[in-house]
Enzyme design. Sequence first.
Site, PDB file in Angstrom:
ATOM      1  N   GLU A   1       0.822  -1.219   0.000  1.00  0.00           N
ATOM      2  CA  GLU A   1       0.000   0.000   0.000  1.00  0.00           C
ATOM      3  C   GLU A   1       0.854   1.267   0.000  1.00  0.00           C
ATOM      4  OE1 GLU A   1      -2.651  -0.551   3.322  1.00  0.00           O
ATOM      5  OE2 GLU A   1      -3.677  -2.232   2.387  1.00  0.00           O
TER       6      GLU A   1
ATOM      7  N   ASN B   1       2.289  -4.704  -3.347  1.00  0.00           N
ATOM      8  CA  ASN B   1       0.939  -5.186  -3.079  1.00  0.00           C
ATOM      9  C   ASN B   1       0.054  -3.992  -2.731  1.00  0.00           C
ATOM     10  OD1 ASN B   1      -0.831  -7.519  -2.519  1.00  0.00           O
ATOM     11  ND2 ASN B   1      -0.727  -6.890  -0.363  1.00  0.00           N
TER      12      ASN B   1
ATOM     13  N   HIS C   1      -9.939  -6.470  -2.300  1.00  0.00           N
ATOM     14  CA  HIS C   1     -11.022  -6.324  -1.319  1.00  0.00           C
ATOM     15  C   HIS C   1     -12.163  -5.632  -2.063  1.00  0.00           C
ATOM     16  CE1 HIS C   1      -8.636  -7.576   2.078  1.00  0.00           C
ATOM     17  NE2 HIS C   1      -7.680  -6.729   1.736  1.00  0.00           N
TER      18      HIS C   1
ATOM     19  N   GLU D   1      -5.545 -10.889  -1.425  1.00  0.00           N
ATOM     20  CA  GLU D   1      -6.405 -10.694  -0.244  1.00  0.00           C
ATOM     21  C   GLU D   1      -7.881 -10.711  -0.634  1.00  0.00           C
ATOM     22  OE1 GLU D   1      -5.155  -7.326   2.144  1.00  0.00           O
ATOM     23  OE2 GLU D   1      -3.030  -7.720   1.769  1.00  0.00           O
TER      24      GLU D   1
ATOM     25  N   ASP E   1     -11.629 -10.788  -1.069  1.00  0.00           N
ATOM     26  CA  ASP E   1     -12.905 -10.970  -0.374  1.00  0.00           C
ATOM     27  C   ASP E   1     -13.938 -10.020  -0.977  1.00  0.00           C
ATOM     28  OD1 ASP E   1     -12.139  -8.564   0.840  1.00  0.00           O
ATOM     29  OD2 ASP E   1     -12.038  -9.379   2.868  1.00  0.00           O
TER      30      ASP E   1
HETATM   31  C1  XIL Z   1      -5.909  -6.129   8.393  1.00  0.00           C
HETATM   32  C2  XIL Z   1      -6.207  -7.321   9.286  1.00  0.00           C
HETATM   33  O1  XIL Z   1      -7.061  -8.195   8.601  1.00  0.00           O
HETATM   34  C3  XIL Z   1      -6.832  -6.856  10.583  1.00  0.00           C
HETATM   35  O2  XIL Z   1      -6.978  -7.941  11.496  1.00  0.00           O
HETATM   36  C4  XIL Z   1      -5.982  -5.769  11.222  1.00  0.00           C
HETATM   37  O3  XIL Z   1      -6.636  -5.259  12.363  1.00  0.00           O
HETATM   38  C5  XIL Z   1      -5.697  -4.641  10.243  1.00  0.00           C
HETATM   39  O4  XIL Z   1      -5.111  -5.174   9.054  1.00  0.00           O
HETATM   40  N1  XIL Z   1      -4.858  -4.738   3.557  1.00  0.00           N
HETATM   41  C6  XIL Z   1      -3.759  -5.386   4.077  1.00  0.00           C
HETATM   42  C7  XIL Z   1      -3.884  -6.163   5.324  1.00  0.00           C
HETATM   43  O5  XIL Z   1      -2.699  -5.412   3.423  1.00  0.00           O
HETATM   44  O6  XIL Z   1      -2.691  -6.189   6.072  1.00  0.00           O
HETATM   45  C8  XIL Z   1      -5.029  -5.678   6.186  1.00  0.00           C
HETATM   46  O7  XIL Z   1      -5.179  -6.590   7.266  1.00  0.00           O
HETATM   47  C9  XIL Z   1      -6.289  -5.566   5.362  1.00  0.00           C
HETATM   48  C10 XIL Z   1      -6.128  -4.608   4.227  1.00  0.00           C
END
Ligand code: XIL
Length: 381
Positions: free
Chosen positions: A172, A223, A259, A288, A290
């Site tokens: 990020e 990422n 996401h 990631e 979802d």
């Molecule tokens: C999130 C986790 O899922 C949570 O449990 C935590 O509180 C915060 O981070 N993008 C990412 C992840 O790269 O590291 C994040 O994970 C979700 C969004």
Amino acid sequence: MTLSRRTFTTSALGATALGIGLGPVGTGAGVRAAAATTTPRPGLRSVTPRGLRIGSAANWKPNQRTCETDQQYRDLLGREFNSVTPENQMKFRVLQPEPGRFDFSGADALVKFATDWGQTVRGHTLLWHSNPAWVSEADLTPDRARAILRDHITTVCQRYRGRILHWDVANEVMRGIHEQGGVGLRTDDNPFLRACADDPVGLIADAFRWAHAADPAAKLYLNDFDVTGFNAKSDAYVPLIRELQKRNAPIHGFGIQAHERNDQGVPADVQQNLERFADLGLEVSITEADIRVWKVPAGGPTPEQVRQHTEGYRRLVQAAVNVKACTSFTTWGFTDKYSWLPADGGFDAPAIMDANYQPKPAYRELERILPTVTRARSVRR
Ligand code: XIL
């Protein structure tokens, strides 16, 4: 309870795999053998051909050690996936909560879990804007920022040298179009990039170099979120990657977090977007995945919500399967039971299994599409 051929229940697991000691085993063959004798469902890892990894983030918070406390969770994580990503265990704030004091307990446990189950590990993450207070609140000079990051990356990557298939080195680092300041590197809220704002690309390049020096076999990734389709943010990654390559940074992959939301849908050009990063000479991954659902009624999602959720996963996994350079498809948790989304945020039910570990139609789409990977992937190149 009646067990249909397609239903995978607590009792099936408890009475067989766990009860008679066919839990974690070291080899894929062993896992397949255990699955074959104990459950009618083969598990996603069994239907995913070589060349593509099927993964999940592992929920294992310091105070919520799910893999230890929830045996059904643990068994499904091992049985269904051949790659795991530590959801939080390898983040800076967990590994080095105070200067020079490292706590590897959660990360070590997860790596051991993965080894026991014959899984690869996706390391997550080394350079990110979410950090412990001693980093984020310090007024770092460029030299100090570089020294902290170099020491952290070297220590962590050396510890897990040879055990990590993919590392999300830089997570990020790009702001989105809707964020203050617009698209650009996070030289505001990432303390390392802020300290090195004169040449943030130089710092990112060094982060990759430090990781590569400490663990030469790991595939090193950028990422990010909101880069699933073509948009201003994903566009901005193209010149960044070219610049990193020009500077000979050892960058190997681009990870699309994915996401997504049921109401907006997954961008239709996700496959073309993966291909454009592959065309830069990188491997790519969905890291990631979802699909969060807006306002799920108390009685469960509506048929339309289920359709949108399923279609979103279908589109993502189909793109992963179709692109030869795509090496892994990872969900950000496989069950709604441990959803990372805020309980009162309006969005819910993002995973491929519900909170009772029942597969949703989205799971069935993965199960249907993943085996087609060999045929489809040969088409592209
Ligand atoms: C999130 C986790 O899922 C949570 O449990 C935590 O509180 C915060 O981070 N993008 C990412 C992840 O790269 O590291 C994040 O994970 C979700 C969004």
